[in-house]
Design a protein around this motif. Structure first.
Motif, PDB file in Angstrom:
ATOM      1  N   GLY A  93     -50.422 -79.378  22.844  1.00 19.98           N
ATOM      2  CA  GLY A  93     -49.093 -79.851  22.491  1.00 19.98           C
ATOM      3  C   GLY A  93     -48.731 -79.573  21.043  1.00 19.98           C
ATOM      4  N   SER A  94     -49.735 -79.217  20.227  1.00 19.76           N
ATOM      5  CA  SER A  94     -49.488 -78.926  18.815  1.00 19.76           C
ATOM      6  C   SER A  94     -49.591 -77.440  18.509  1.00 19.76           C
ATOM      7  CB  SER A  94     -50.478 -79.692  17.931  1.00 19.76           C
ATOM      8  OG  SER A  94     -50.375 -81.085  18.131  1.00 19.76           O
ATOM      9  N   LEU A  95     -50.444 -76.725  19.265  1.00 20.60           N
ATOM     10  CA  LEU A  95     -50.615 -75.284  19.101  1.00 20.60           C
ATOM     11  C   LEU A  95     -50.358 -74.594  20.431  1.00 20.60           C
ATOM     12  CD1 LEU A  95     -53.871 -75.017  16.931  1.00 20.60           C
ATOM     13  CD2 LEU A  95     -51.506 -74.677  16.193  1.00 20.60           C
ATOM     14  N   PRO A  96     -50.002 -73.307  20.408  1.00 23.78           N
ATOM     15  CA  PRO A  96     -49.794 -72.566  21.665  1.00 23.78           C
ATOM     16  C   PRO A  96     -51.039 -72.635  22.547  1.00 23.78           C
ATOM     17  CG  PRO A  96     -48.997 -71.285  19.794  1.00 23.78           C
ATOM     18  CD  PRO A  96     -49.725 -72.465  19.218  1.00 23.78           C
ATOM     19  N   GLN A  97     -50.833 -72.754  23.858  1.00 24.75           N
ATOM     20  CA  GLN A  97     -51.977 -72.897  24.746  1.00 24.75           C
ATOM     21  C   GLN A  97     -52.903 -71.698  24.696  1.00 24.75           C
ATOM     22  OE1 GLN A  97     -51.495 -74.873  28.468  1.00 24.75           O
ATOM     23  NE2 GLN A  97     -52.949 -73.536  29.529  1.00 24.75           N
ATOM     24  N   GLY A  98     -52.359 -70.515  24.411  1.00 23.44           N
ATOM     25  CA  GLY A  98     -53.207 -69.335  24.339  1.00 23.44           C
ATOM     26  C   GLY A  98     -54.331 -69.479  23.337  1.00 23.44           C
ATOM     27  N   LEU A  99     -54.069 -70.152  22.224  1.00 32.49           N
ATOM     28  CA  LEU A  99     -55.109 -70.362  21.217  1.00 32.49           C
ATOM     29  C   LEU A  99     -56.195 -71.292  21.743  1.00 32.49           C
ATOM     30  CD1 LEU A  99     -52.997 -70.747  17.938  1.00 32.49           C
ATOM     31  CD2 LEU A  99     -54.010 -68.679  18.920  1.00 32.49           C
ATOM     32  N   LEU A 100     -55.790 -72.279  22.539  1.00 31.35           N
ATOM     33  CA  LEU A 100     -56.755 -73.195  23.138  1.00 31.35           C
ATOM     34  C   LEU A 100     -57.590 -72.471  24.183  1.00 31.35           C
ATOM     35  CD1 LEU A 100     -54.667 -75.080  21.745  1.00 31.35           C
ATOM     36  CD2 LEU A 100     -54.958 -76.652  23.668  1.00 31.35           C
ATOM     37  N   ASP A 101     -56.936 -71.567  24.928  1.00 31.36           N
ATOM     38  CA  ASP A 101     -57.652 -70.801  25.955  1.00 31.36           C
ATOM     39  C   ASP A 101     -58.713 -69.892  25.339  1.00 31.36           C
ATOM     40  OD1 ASP A 101     -56.277 -71.885  28.128  1.00 31.36           O
ATOM     41  OD2 ASP A 101     -54.705 -70.364  28.067  1.00 31.36           O
ATOM     42  N   VAL A 102     -58.402 -69.307  24.182  1.00 28.16           N
ATOM     43  CA  VAL A 102     -59.381 -68.460  23.497  1.00 28.16           C
ATOM     44  C   VAL A 102     -60.602 -69.292  23.107  1.00 28.16           C
ATOM     45  CG1 VAL A 102     -59.846 -67.154  21.386  1.00 28.16           C
ATOM     46  CG2 VAL A 102     -57.725 -66.766  22.644  1.00 28.16           C
ATOM     47  N   ALA A 103     -60.362 -70.477  22.546  1.00 29.33           N
ATOM     48  CA  ALA A 103     -61.468 -71.341  22.130  1.00 29.33           C
ATOM     49  C   ALA A 103     -62.318 -71.754  23.333  1.00 29.33           C
ATOM     50  CB  ALA A 103     -60.929 -72.583  21.420  1.00 29.33           C
ATOM     51  N   GLU A 104     -61.669 -72.072  24.447  1.00 28.52           N
ATOM     52  CA  GLU A 104     -62.394 -72.467  25.658  1.00 28.52           C
ATOM     53  C   GLU A 104     -63.220 -71.302  26.194  1.00 28.52           C
ATOM     54  OE1 GLU A 104     -61.250 -74.951  29.642  1.00 28.52           O
ATOM     55  OE2 GLU A 104     -60.081 -73.131  29.264  1.00 28.52           O
ATOM     56  N   LEU A 105     -62.629 -70.105  26.190  1.00 25.19           N
ATOM     57  CA  LEU A 105     -63.334 -68.920  26.660  1.00 25.19           C
ATOM     58  C   LEU A 105     -64.575 -68.659  25.817  1.00 25.19           C
ATOM     59  CD1 LEU A 105     -63.351 -66.411  28.539  1.00 25.19           C
ATOM     60  CD2 LEU A 105     -61.935 -65.251  26.833  1.00 25.19           C
ATOM     61  N   GLU A 106     -64.432 -68.737  24.508  1.00 26.91           N
ATOM     62  CA  GLU A 106     -65.572 -68.519  23.611  1.00 26.91           C
ATOM     63  C   GLU A 106     -66.665 -69.557  23.850  1.00 26.91           C
ATOM     64  OE1 GLU A 106     -63.159 -66.684  19.735  1.00 26.91           O
ATOM     65  OE2 GLU A 106     -63.505 -68.848  19.916  1.00 26.91           O
ATOM     66  N   TRP A 107     -66.271 -70.810  24.031  1.00 25.49           N
ATOM     67  CA  TRP A 107     -67.231 -71.904  24.155  1.00 25.49           C
ATOM     68  C   TRP A 107     -68.126 -71.742  25.385  1.00 25.49           C
ATOM     69  CZ3 TRP A 107     -68.572 -75.228  20.526  1.00 25.49           C
ATOM     70  CH2 TRP A 107     -69.357 -76.323  20.873  1.00 25.49           C
ATOM     71  N   HIS A 108     -67.570 -71.215  26.455  1.00 26.57           N
ATOM     72  CA  HIS A 108     -68.314 -71.101  27.713  1.00 26.57           C
ATOM     73  C   HIS A 108     -68.958 -69.723  27.910  1.00 26.57           C
ATOM     74  CE1 HIS A 108     -67.210 -75.022  29.318  1.00 26.57           C
ATOM     75  NE2 HIS A 108     -65.980 -74.812  28.902  1.00 26.57           N
ATOM     76  N   ALA A 109     -68.732 -68.802  26.981  1.00 31.81           N
ATOM     77  CA  ALA A 109     -69.308 -67.464  27.111  1.00 31.81           C
ATOM     78  C   ALA A 109     -70.821 -67.508  26.899  1.00 31.81           C
ATOM     79  CB  ALA A 109     -68.671 -66.513  26.100  1.00 31.81           C
ATOM     80  N   THR A 110     -71.512 -66.593  27.536  1.00 28.38           N
ATOM     81  CA  THR A 110     -72.950 -66.457  27.315  1.00 28.38           C
ATOM     82  C   THR A 110     -73.244 -65.399  26.251  1.00 28.38           C
ATOM     83  OG1 THR A 110     -73.132 -64.816  29.097  1.00 28.38           O
ATOM     84  CG2 THR A 110     -73.470 -67.130  29.694  1.00 28.38           C
TER      85      THR A 110
END
Length: 283
Positions: A93-110
């Protein structure tokens, strides 16, 4: 009535994989719904990522779709089981969702691999360098949003510093090393920081020198995020309007080859560090 949040890229991916499995089995949404005790609309919502599912349901569907790849099925079940609220959710709600998606993708990557041709790798930014990039946006971002993006960028770096850090390889064109975001001093400090962090066991930096000539993908940044199984790899591309994500097999093959090309043509880690240090000394 409040607007329902768009599913994250990870939620969409789980749904897309379930749909892919169903279509490969030539099964209908009515059939899938019968297996789970759901109507077809709820199955469609589940495949769109707007409705959560459970590991048990994933396994039921996989079994009845005759999917024999156990590693793939268990990776999907693990995706369904993960319900923790990631640190990035504080920015919803404060930043574009795309930025949140990048962080989530990185966090779960192997494993993570990136190619940068203009900016240096975001996961290795110092605050002064990152602030200069955010401050150069058109239209200009409010100061408050620049600082919010900066805090988010710094928190993304936790993926490289946690107890089990993600292995990271960054391929950087020499031109990116010479771009002076934030001025000479900020750039020098950023380059010196790269030399230090590249000594870490989980971080590899390799530079493509200008003398190498033409190279694939010139002009855009790429992140290749490895999943727990190859079928769940994801490619993320930077664009002027935000991050773009792809997991089509042809695109994964293309960008995997892109990363392999970069590895073959970049300087080794020692020579890369020497070049980064030399450019920093010029500043």
């Amino acid at each position: 009535m409040p607007t329902r949040a768009r599913p994250t890229v990870r939620q969409q991916r789980l749904g897309a994989e379930l749909r892919k499995m169903r279509l490969a089995a030539d099964a209908t949404t009515d059939y899938a719904g019968g297996l789970l005790g759901l109507d077809r609309t709820k199955v469609s919502n589940m495949e769109a990522g707007t409705r959560a599912t459970s590991p048990e349901r994933v396994r039921i569907l996989a079994s009845n779709y005759d999917c024999a790849d156990e590693s793939y099925v268990e990776a999907l079940a693990e995706m369904a089981a993960y319900r923790a609220r990631g640190w990035w959710e504080q920015y919803r709600g404060s930043l574009p969702q795309g930025l949140l998606d990048v962080a989530e993708l990185e966090w779960h990557a192997t494993r993570l691999r990136t190619v940068q041709t203009v900016h240096l790798p975001g996961l290795l930014h110092l605050s002064c360098y990152a602030r200069a990039i955010f401050s150069s946006a058109i239209p200009a971002l409010p100061t408050s949003e620049v600082e919010l993006r900066l805090t988010h960028r710094m928190q993304r770096q936790r993926v490289l510093e946690r107890d089990v850090p993600v292995p990271y390889t960054g391929y950087v064109h020499e031109l990116a090393l010479r771009m002076q975001f934030g001025g000479r001093r900020a750039t020098r400090e950023q380059l010196e920081h790269l030399c230090v962090v590249s000594e870490r066991e989980n971080i590899t930096l390799r530079v493509l020198p200008i003398a190498a000539g033409e190279f694939p993908g010139a002009g855009h940044a790429v992140m290749y995020a490895h999943g727990p199984v190859p079928q769940l790899d994801t490619v993320q591309l930077d664009s002027a309007h935000g991050p773009e994500f792809s997991h089509a097999p042809a695109q994964l093959a293309k960008y995997d080859a892109h990363m392999n090309w970069m590895h073959e043509h970049t300087l080794d880690t020692r020579a890369s560090r020497d070049l980064i240090h030399a450019i920093a000394q010029e500043l």
